[in-house]
Every structure is written in C-alpha cells, then in structure tokens.
Design a protein around this motif. Structure first.
Motif, PDB file in Angstrom:
ATOM      1  N   VAL A   1     -29.806   3.883   6.462  1.00  0.00           N
ATOM      2  CA  VAL A   1     -28.734   3.322   7.281  1.00  0.00           C
ATOM      3  C   VAL A   1     -29.027   1.864   7.609  1.00  0.00           C
ATOM      4  N   GLU A   2     -30.278   1.590   7.907  1.00  0.00           N
ATOM      5  CA  GLU A   2     -30.680   0.217   8.205  1.00  0.00           C
ATOM      6  C   GLU A   2     -30.508  -0.669   6.973  1.00  0.00           C
ATOM      7  N   HIS A   3     -30.851  -0.140   5.804  1.00  0.00           N
ATOM      8  CA  HIS A   3     -30.681  -0.911   4.571  1.00  0.00           C
ATOM      9  C   HIS A   3     -29.207  -1.212   4.314  1.00  0.00           C
ATOM     10  N   ALA A   4     -28.345  -0.221   4.495  1.00  0.00           N
ATOM     11  CA  ALA A   4     -26.910  -0.421   4.276  1.00  0.00           C
ATOM     12  C   ALA A   4     -26.348  -1.446   5.261  1.00  0.00           C
ATOM     13  N   SER A   5     -26.872  -1.439   6.486  1.00  0.00           N
ATOM     14  CA  SER A   5     -26.415  -2.406   7.492  1.00  0.00           C
ATOM     15  C   SER A   5     -26.795  -3.827   7.097  1.00  0.00           C
ATOM     16  N   HIS A   6     -28.027  -3.998   6.606  1.00  0.00           N
ATOM     17  CA  HIS A   6     -28.464  -5.318   6.151  1.00  0.00           C
ATOM     18  C   HIS A   6     -27.617  -5.782   4.963  1.00  0.00           C
ATOM     19  N   PHE A   7     -27.299  -4.849   4.083  1.00  0.00           N
ATOM     20  CA  PHE A   7     -26.470  -5.197   2.927  1.00  0.00           C
ATOM     21  C   PHE A   7     -25.095  -5.671   3.388  1.00  0.00           C
ATOM     22  N   ASN A   8     -24.501  -4.954   4.339  1.00  0.00           N
ATOM     23  CA  ASN A   8     -23.178  -5.336   4.848  1.00  0.00           C
ATOM     24  C   ASN A   8     -23.185  -6.738   5.439  1.00  0.00           C
ATOM     25  N   LEU A   9     -24.262  -7.086   6.112  1.00  0.00           N
ATOM     26  CA  LEU A   9     -24.357  -8.427   6.693  1.00  0.00           C
ATOM     27  C   LEU A   9     -24.407  -9.494   5.608  1.00  0.00           C
ATOM     28  N   LYS A  10     -25.107  -9.192   4.519  1.00  0.00           N
ATOM     29  CA  LYS A  10     -25.247 -10.159   3.432  1.00  0.00           C
ATOM     30  C   LYS A  10     -23.915 -10.422   2.719  1.00  0.00           C
ATOM     31  N   VAL A  11     -23.054  -9.404   2.653  1.00  0.00           N
ATOM     32  CA  VAL A  11     -21.795  -9.557   1.913  1.00  0.00           C
ATOM     33  C   VAL A  11     -20.591  -9.561   2.858  1.00  0.00           C
ATOM     34  N   ALA A  12     -20.824  -9.901   4.118  1.00  0.00           N
ATOM     35  CA  ALA A  12     -19.762  -9.829   5.120  1.00  0.00           C
ATOM     36  C   ALA A  12     -18.540 -10.659   4.748  1.00  0.00           C
ATOM     37  N   VAL A  13     -18.751 -11.814   4.113  1.00  0.00           N
ATOM     38  CA  VAL A  13     -17.613 -12.684   3.767  1.00  0.00           C
ATOM     39  C   VAL A  13     -16.738 -12.062   2.677  1.00  0.00           C
ATOM     40  N   HIS A  14     -17.259 -11.033   1.989  1.00  0.00           N
ATOM     41  CA  HIS A  14     -16.494 -10.370   0.932  1.00  0.00           C
ATOM     42  C   HIS A  14     -16.148  -8.936   1.323  1.00  0.00           C
ATOM     43  N   SER A  15     -16.161  -8.646   2.627  1.00  0.00           N
ATOM     44  CA  SER A  15     -16.006  -7.263   3.081  1.00  0.00           C
ATOM     45  C   SER A  15     -14.671  -6.626   2.669  1.00  0.00           C
ATOM     46  N   LYS A  16     -13.643  -7.445   2.411  1.00  0.00           N
ATOM     47  CA  LYS A  16     -12.346  -6.897   2.021  1.00  0.00           C
ATOM     48  C   LYS A  16     -12.209  -6.701   0.510  1.00  0.00           C
ATOM     49  N   ASN A  17     -13.224  -7.157  -0.211  1.00  0.00           N
ATOM     50  CA  ASN A  17     -13.209  -6.996  -1.669  1.00  0.00           C
ATOM     51  C   ASN A  17     -14.009  -5.749  -2.022  1.00  0.00           C
ATOM     52  N   GLU A  18     -13.313  -4.605  -2.007  1.00  0.00           N
ATOM     53  CA  GLU A  18     -13.970  -3.312  -2.196  1.00  0.00           C
ATOM     54  C   GLU A  18     -14.705  -3.237  -3.537  1.00  0.00           C
ATOM     55  N   ALA A  19     -14.071  -3.713  -4.583  1.00  0.00           N
ATOM     56  CA  ALA A  19     -14.691  -3.644  -5.901  1.00  0.00           C
ATOM     57  C   ALA A  19     -15.975  -4.456  -5.950  1.00  0.00           C
ATOM     58  N   LEU A  20     -15.974  -5.625  -5.336  1.00  0.00           N
ATOM     59  CA  LEU A  20     -17.148  -6.497  -5.368  1.00  0.00           C
ATOM     60  C   LEU A  20     -18.335  -5.845  -4.675  1.00  0.00           C
ATOM     61  N   ILE A  21     -18.144  -5.378  -3.428  1.00  0.00           N
ATOM     62  CA  ILE A  21     -19.298  -4.845  -2.705  1.00  0.00           C
ATOM     63  C   ILE A  21     -19.809  -3.547  -3.323  1.00  0.00           C
ATOM     64  N   CYS A  22     -18.907  -2.771  -3.941  1.00  0.00           N
ATOM     65  CA  CYS A  22     -19.353  -1.551  -4.627  1.00  0.00           C
ATOM     66  C   CYS A  22     -20.230  -1.898  -5.829  1.00  0.00           C
ATOM     67  N   LYS A  23     -19.812  -2.900  -6.590  1.00  0.00           N
ATOM     68  CA  LYS A  23     -20.523  -3.248  -7.822  1.00  0.00           C
ATOM     69  C   LYS A  23     -21.814  -4.021  -7.550  1.00  0.00           C
ATOM     70  N   VAL A  24     -21.881  -4.688  -6.387  1.00  0.00           N
ATOM     71  CA  VAL A  24     -23.079  -5.458  -6.052  1.00  0.00           C
ATOM     72  C   VAL A  24     -24.139  -4.588  -5.372  1.00  0.00           C
ATOM     73  N   PHE A  25     -23.709  -3.535  -4.704  1.00  0.00           N
ATOM     74  CA  PHE A  25     -24.656  -2.702  -3.965  1.00  0.00           C
ATOM     75  C   PHE A  25     -25.846  -2.230  -4.796  1.00  0.00           C
ATOM     76  N   PRO A  26     -25.664  -1.772  -6.032  1.00  0.00           N
ATOM     77  CA  PRO A  26     -26.815  -1.338  -6.825  1.00  0.00           C
ATOM     78  C   PRO A  26     -27.885  -2.425  -7.002  1.00  0.00           C
ATOM     79  N   SER A  27     -27.490  -3.699  -6.879  1.00  0.00           N
ATOM     80  CA  SER A  27     -28.457  -4.787  -7.017  1.00  0.00           C
ATOM     81  C   SER A  27     -29.458  -4.811  -5.874  1.00  0.00           C
ATOM     82  N   SER A  28     -29.171  -4.073  -4.801  1.00  0.00           N
ATOM     83  CA  SER A  28     -30.088  -4.024  -3.664  1.00  0.00           C
ATOM     84  C   SER A  28     -31.054  -2.846  -3.758  1.00  0.00           C
ATOM     85  N   LEU A  29     -30.998  -2.118  -4.864  1.00  0.00           N
ATOM     86  CA  LEU A  29     -31.860  -0.942  -5.042  1.00  0.00           C
ATOM     87  C   LEU A  29     -33.043  -1.261  -5.942  1.00  0.00           C
ATOM     88  N   GLY A  30     -34.185  -0.709  -5.589  1.00  0.00           N
ATOM     89  CA  GLY A  30     -35.372  -0.868  -6.415  1.00  0.00           C
ATOM     90  C   GLY A  30     -35.293   0.014  -7.653  1.00  0.00           C
TER      91      GLY A  30
END
Length: 243
Positions: free
Chosen positions: A41-70
């Motif tokens: 949950v903490e990781h997802a919160s940090h991710f949301n903060l990083k992409v906050a300016v694109h929060s309305k672009n659902e496709a973008l944040i979905c496709k970028v999220f995997p880049s935050s995974l090891g």
C-alpha cells in the motif's frame, strides 16, 4: 517505457488500455523498485505521488506501474490473466491483495511499556522516539500511553512532576505539555550559553583613554576581579592588562 514492457502491457490490460499511447513528451519518473519486502500500500501511494500530474490518464498510469516493480515482482505481473486489468484501481487492488502479507507487522504494546528516558537524552529526542513506537501500535491505548510516558521519565524530571500535579486526559494534551517543556529546555539552554560569555561576578572593567583617541578605541583595558561578596575586605585577586 521499454518495448518489451509495452508489449506485455498490451496482453495483460484490456484493449483500450493496451492500445493507449503515452504523451509525446512524457518523461517517466524514477521509481524505487518494489521488491516484495515492504508494504504494498505504501509503494502504491508513492507511485501515485510520482504520477499525480497524469492521474486522469488511466492508460498511462496502468502501463507505467510495472516499471516500479523489481525483477521478482515482474514475474507476478507477467503471470496475470490476459485482459484482466481494465482500470488502475483494479491493478492496485490485485497488487495489494497479492502482497498484503508484506505489510509491516504492528508493534506489541510491550514495546511501549518497556521504554524509558535514557541518561543524557533530551526531552525532544525521547518524545520523538516514544511517538514513533506509539504510532506503530494497533489499538486504542491512549490512557496507557499517557501514564507510561509519565512513568518513563526520571523521577526528578520537571515534566513528570507537572503531569503528576496537573494530570492530563488526552494524547493531544500530553503533546502540548511536552512541547511547553521542550521550549523551556531551549530557553534555559540559551540562558546558560549567554551566562558563559559574561565576565565573572565582581569583575570591573577600567578603560584608559589616550588624549586624541576616541572612546571607541581605548588605549588600554584592565579587567580587575574582586573576590566574592563573602570576603569584601580581601585584596584584589587578579588583574589582567590588555593593550
């Protein structure tokens, strides 16, 4: 975003997300890669903060999220059912439910009961340490936290005497009382520093001016120290000459 990751995204997300394009001038933020050992949950919160300016672009944040995974977490992502993710909320819910066991375990109440102020420790340092542990304990233990803090202070400490003489009934009141005493500690510390720079009690400054010189540039200054008031008739103990 790499071509390989983009290809995987097209398979796992529904069509409208998979075919969505990133803005031409989009610069991907740098993420701390999730390794499965911390709170999802903490990781997802940090991710949301990083992409906050694109929060309305659902496709973008979905496709970028995997880049935050090891690397290890990407194996989980690769194993998701094709076309199973339609919204970012679904993705984070799936992510959280999979790694919820990685949540930080709450501290037991005993970890608070065993605290005490260390010798030489300031009130600020100790209270910061106390609240850090208190915030990691699940449950409503305000009454216990108040009494424990008082008893964990040295017996002769002014704050302990204050809490005994004027009891408080809430955490908010305790924090206010602590802040009051912290300010008092800082004031006393400043007064001690100022006192250390003053001449010793009983010192007389004698300034000799040479004719033609201004008062701001004396020729000589003699510091004469008398003995204490208990011995007023004794001879001068010390004379120091500065030129």
């Amino acid at each position: 975003m790499s071509k390989a990751l983009n290809q995987i995204s097209k398979l796992l997300f529904t069509r409208w997300i998979g075919e969505g394009r990133l803005p031409r001038r989009f610069t991907q933020p740098i993420f701390t890669l999730y390794n499965g050992e911390t709170d999802p949950v903490e990781h997802a919160s940090h991710f949301n903060l990083k992409v906050a300016v694109h929060s309305k672009n659902e496709a973008l944040i979905c496709k970028v999220f995997p880049s935050s995974l090891g690397p290890v977490m990407m194996r989980w992502f690769d194993g998701l059912k094709a076309g199973s993710i339609d919204f970012f909320k679904e993705l984070t819910q799936t992510f959280d439910s999979r790694f919820i066991t990685c949540n930080r375990a709450p501290r037991p109440l005993a970890s608070l009961l065993s605290l005490s102020m260390r010798e030489g420790e300031t009130l600020k340092t100790y209270s910061d340490r106390y609240w850090e542990i208190f915030n990691e304990i699940d449950g409503d233990f305000e009454d216990v936290a108040i009494s424990t803090f008082k008893l964990s202070l040295p017996f002769e400490h002014g704050l302990r005497k204050s809490l005994t003489g004027k009891p408080i009934t809430s955490i908010r009141q305790l924090m206010d009382r602590i802040d009051k005493y912290k300010r008092g500690d800082q004031s006393r510390s400043g007064a001690q520093e100022n006192a250390s720079t003053r001449p010793p009690l009983g010192t007389i400054n004698v300034i000799f001016a040479t004719p033609g010189r201004t008062g701001s540039h004396p020729a000589r200054v003699i510091f004469v120290a008398r003995s204490s008031a208990e011995d007023p008739n004794s001879e001068l103990k010390k004379a120091r000459l500065e030129i």
